[in-house]
Design an enzyme around this catalytic site. Structure first.
Site, PDB file in Angstrom:
ATOM      1  N   GLU A  57     -18.524 -29.012  -7.390  1.00  0.00           N
ATOM      2  CA  GLU A  57     -17.511 -28.506  -6.457  1.00  0.00           C
ATOM      3  C   GLU A  57     -16.252 -28.037  -7.172  1.00  0.00           C
ATOM      4  O   GLU A  57     -15.709 -26.981  -6.838  1.00  0.00           O
ATOM      5  CB  GLU A  57     -17.138 -29.594  -5.439  1.00  0.00           C
ATOM      6  CG  GLU A  57     -18.291 -30.101  -4.623  1.00  0.00           C
ATOM      7  CD  GLU A  57     -19.015 -31.294  -5.248  1.00  0.00           C
ATOM      8  OE1 GLU A  57     -19.727 -31.993  -4.512  1.00  0.00           O
ATOM      9  OE2 GLU A  57     -18.870 -31.529  -6.475  1.00  0.00           O
ATOM     10  N   CYS A  85     -15.559 -35.671  -4.299  1.00  0.00           N
ATOM     11  CA  CYS A  85     -14.730 -36.771  -4.797  1.00  0.00           C
ATOM     12  C   CYS A  85     -13.265 -36.333  -4.745  1.00  0.00           C
ATOM     13  O   CYS A  85     -12.949 -35.175  -4.450  1.00  0.00           O
ATOM     14  CB  CYS A  85     -15.147 -37.144  -6.217  1.00  0.00           C
ATOM     15  SG  CYS A  85     -14.675 -35.917  -7.460  1.00  0.00           S
ATOM     16  N   CYS A  88     -12.534 -33.286  -6.971  1.00  0.00           N
ATOM     17  CA  CYS A  88     -13.045 -32.037  -6.406  1.00  0.00           C
ATOM     18  C   CYS A  88     -12.251 -31.613  -5.179  1.00  0.00           C
ATOM     19  O   CYS A  88     -11.954 -30.432  -5.007  1.00  0.00           O
ATOM     20  CB  CYS A  88     -14.521 -32.188  -6.070  1.00  0.00           C
ATOM     21  SG  CYS A  88     -15.545 -32.351  -7.546  1.00  0.00           S
TER      22      CYS A  88
END
Length: 162
Positions: A57, A85, A88
């Protein structure tokens, strides 16, 4: 969300999981991301995980920010089988991607990985990151329909890494 939108989301979420399988073939962790144009049909970019600091990502968001204007990206959608996360989510925020759709939560990922040294999952939801910014990034997920496919891929991969 109507049924057409839901099916569209599921299609691209399954694609992101397939890209996660490609990451495994390349020797990387099983994560993938897809960037879809404002028309909600055209795939602009796909990206698999590279390493622990170049997640699918965040790498996709950086490439997108280098190739498209912020105004254009605001109307795009990033799809990922697993909730982004905190790293990201922050990169997506700075890239100005306006919508994120994910299949399973980071909490569900932790159930698959356990306390694995190669993936020390942080319990910080993407929504928390987005809520602390100045932009209203739309976050959609999780989708129960993805549980089996995503959890199976993640559990199989991480079980073989122990």
């Amino acid at each position: 969300m109507n049924e057409h939108e839901k099916q569209q989301h599921l299609h691209f979420l399954h694609l992101s999981n397939e890209i996660g399988k490609r990451a495994i073939e390349l020797g990387n962790h099983p994560f993938g991301a897809v960037l879809v144009a404002p028309d909600n049909k055209t795939v602009l970019l796909t990206q698999c995980n590279i390493d622990s600091v170049n997640h699918a990502e965040s790498t996709l968001a950086r490439v997108a920010a280098s190739n498209f204007t912020p105004d254009y990206l605001w109307n795009c959608t990033l799809y990922t089988a697993v909730e982004p996360c905190c790293m990201c989510a922050g990169t997506i925020y700075w890239a100005n991607i306006g919508k994120v759709v994910y299949g399973v939560s980071e909490e569900k990922l932790l159930e698959c990985t356990g306390s694995h040294h190669e993936n020390p999952t942080m319990s910080v939801p993407a929504q928390y990151i987005f809520d602390h910014g100045q932009k209203a990034i739309e976050l959609i997920g999780p989708f129960d329909e993805l549980n089996e496919a995503v959890v199976s891929l993640q559990k199989d991969f991480w079980a073989n890494r122990r």
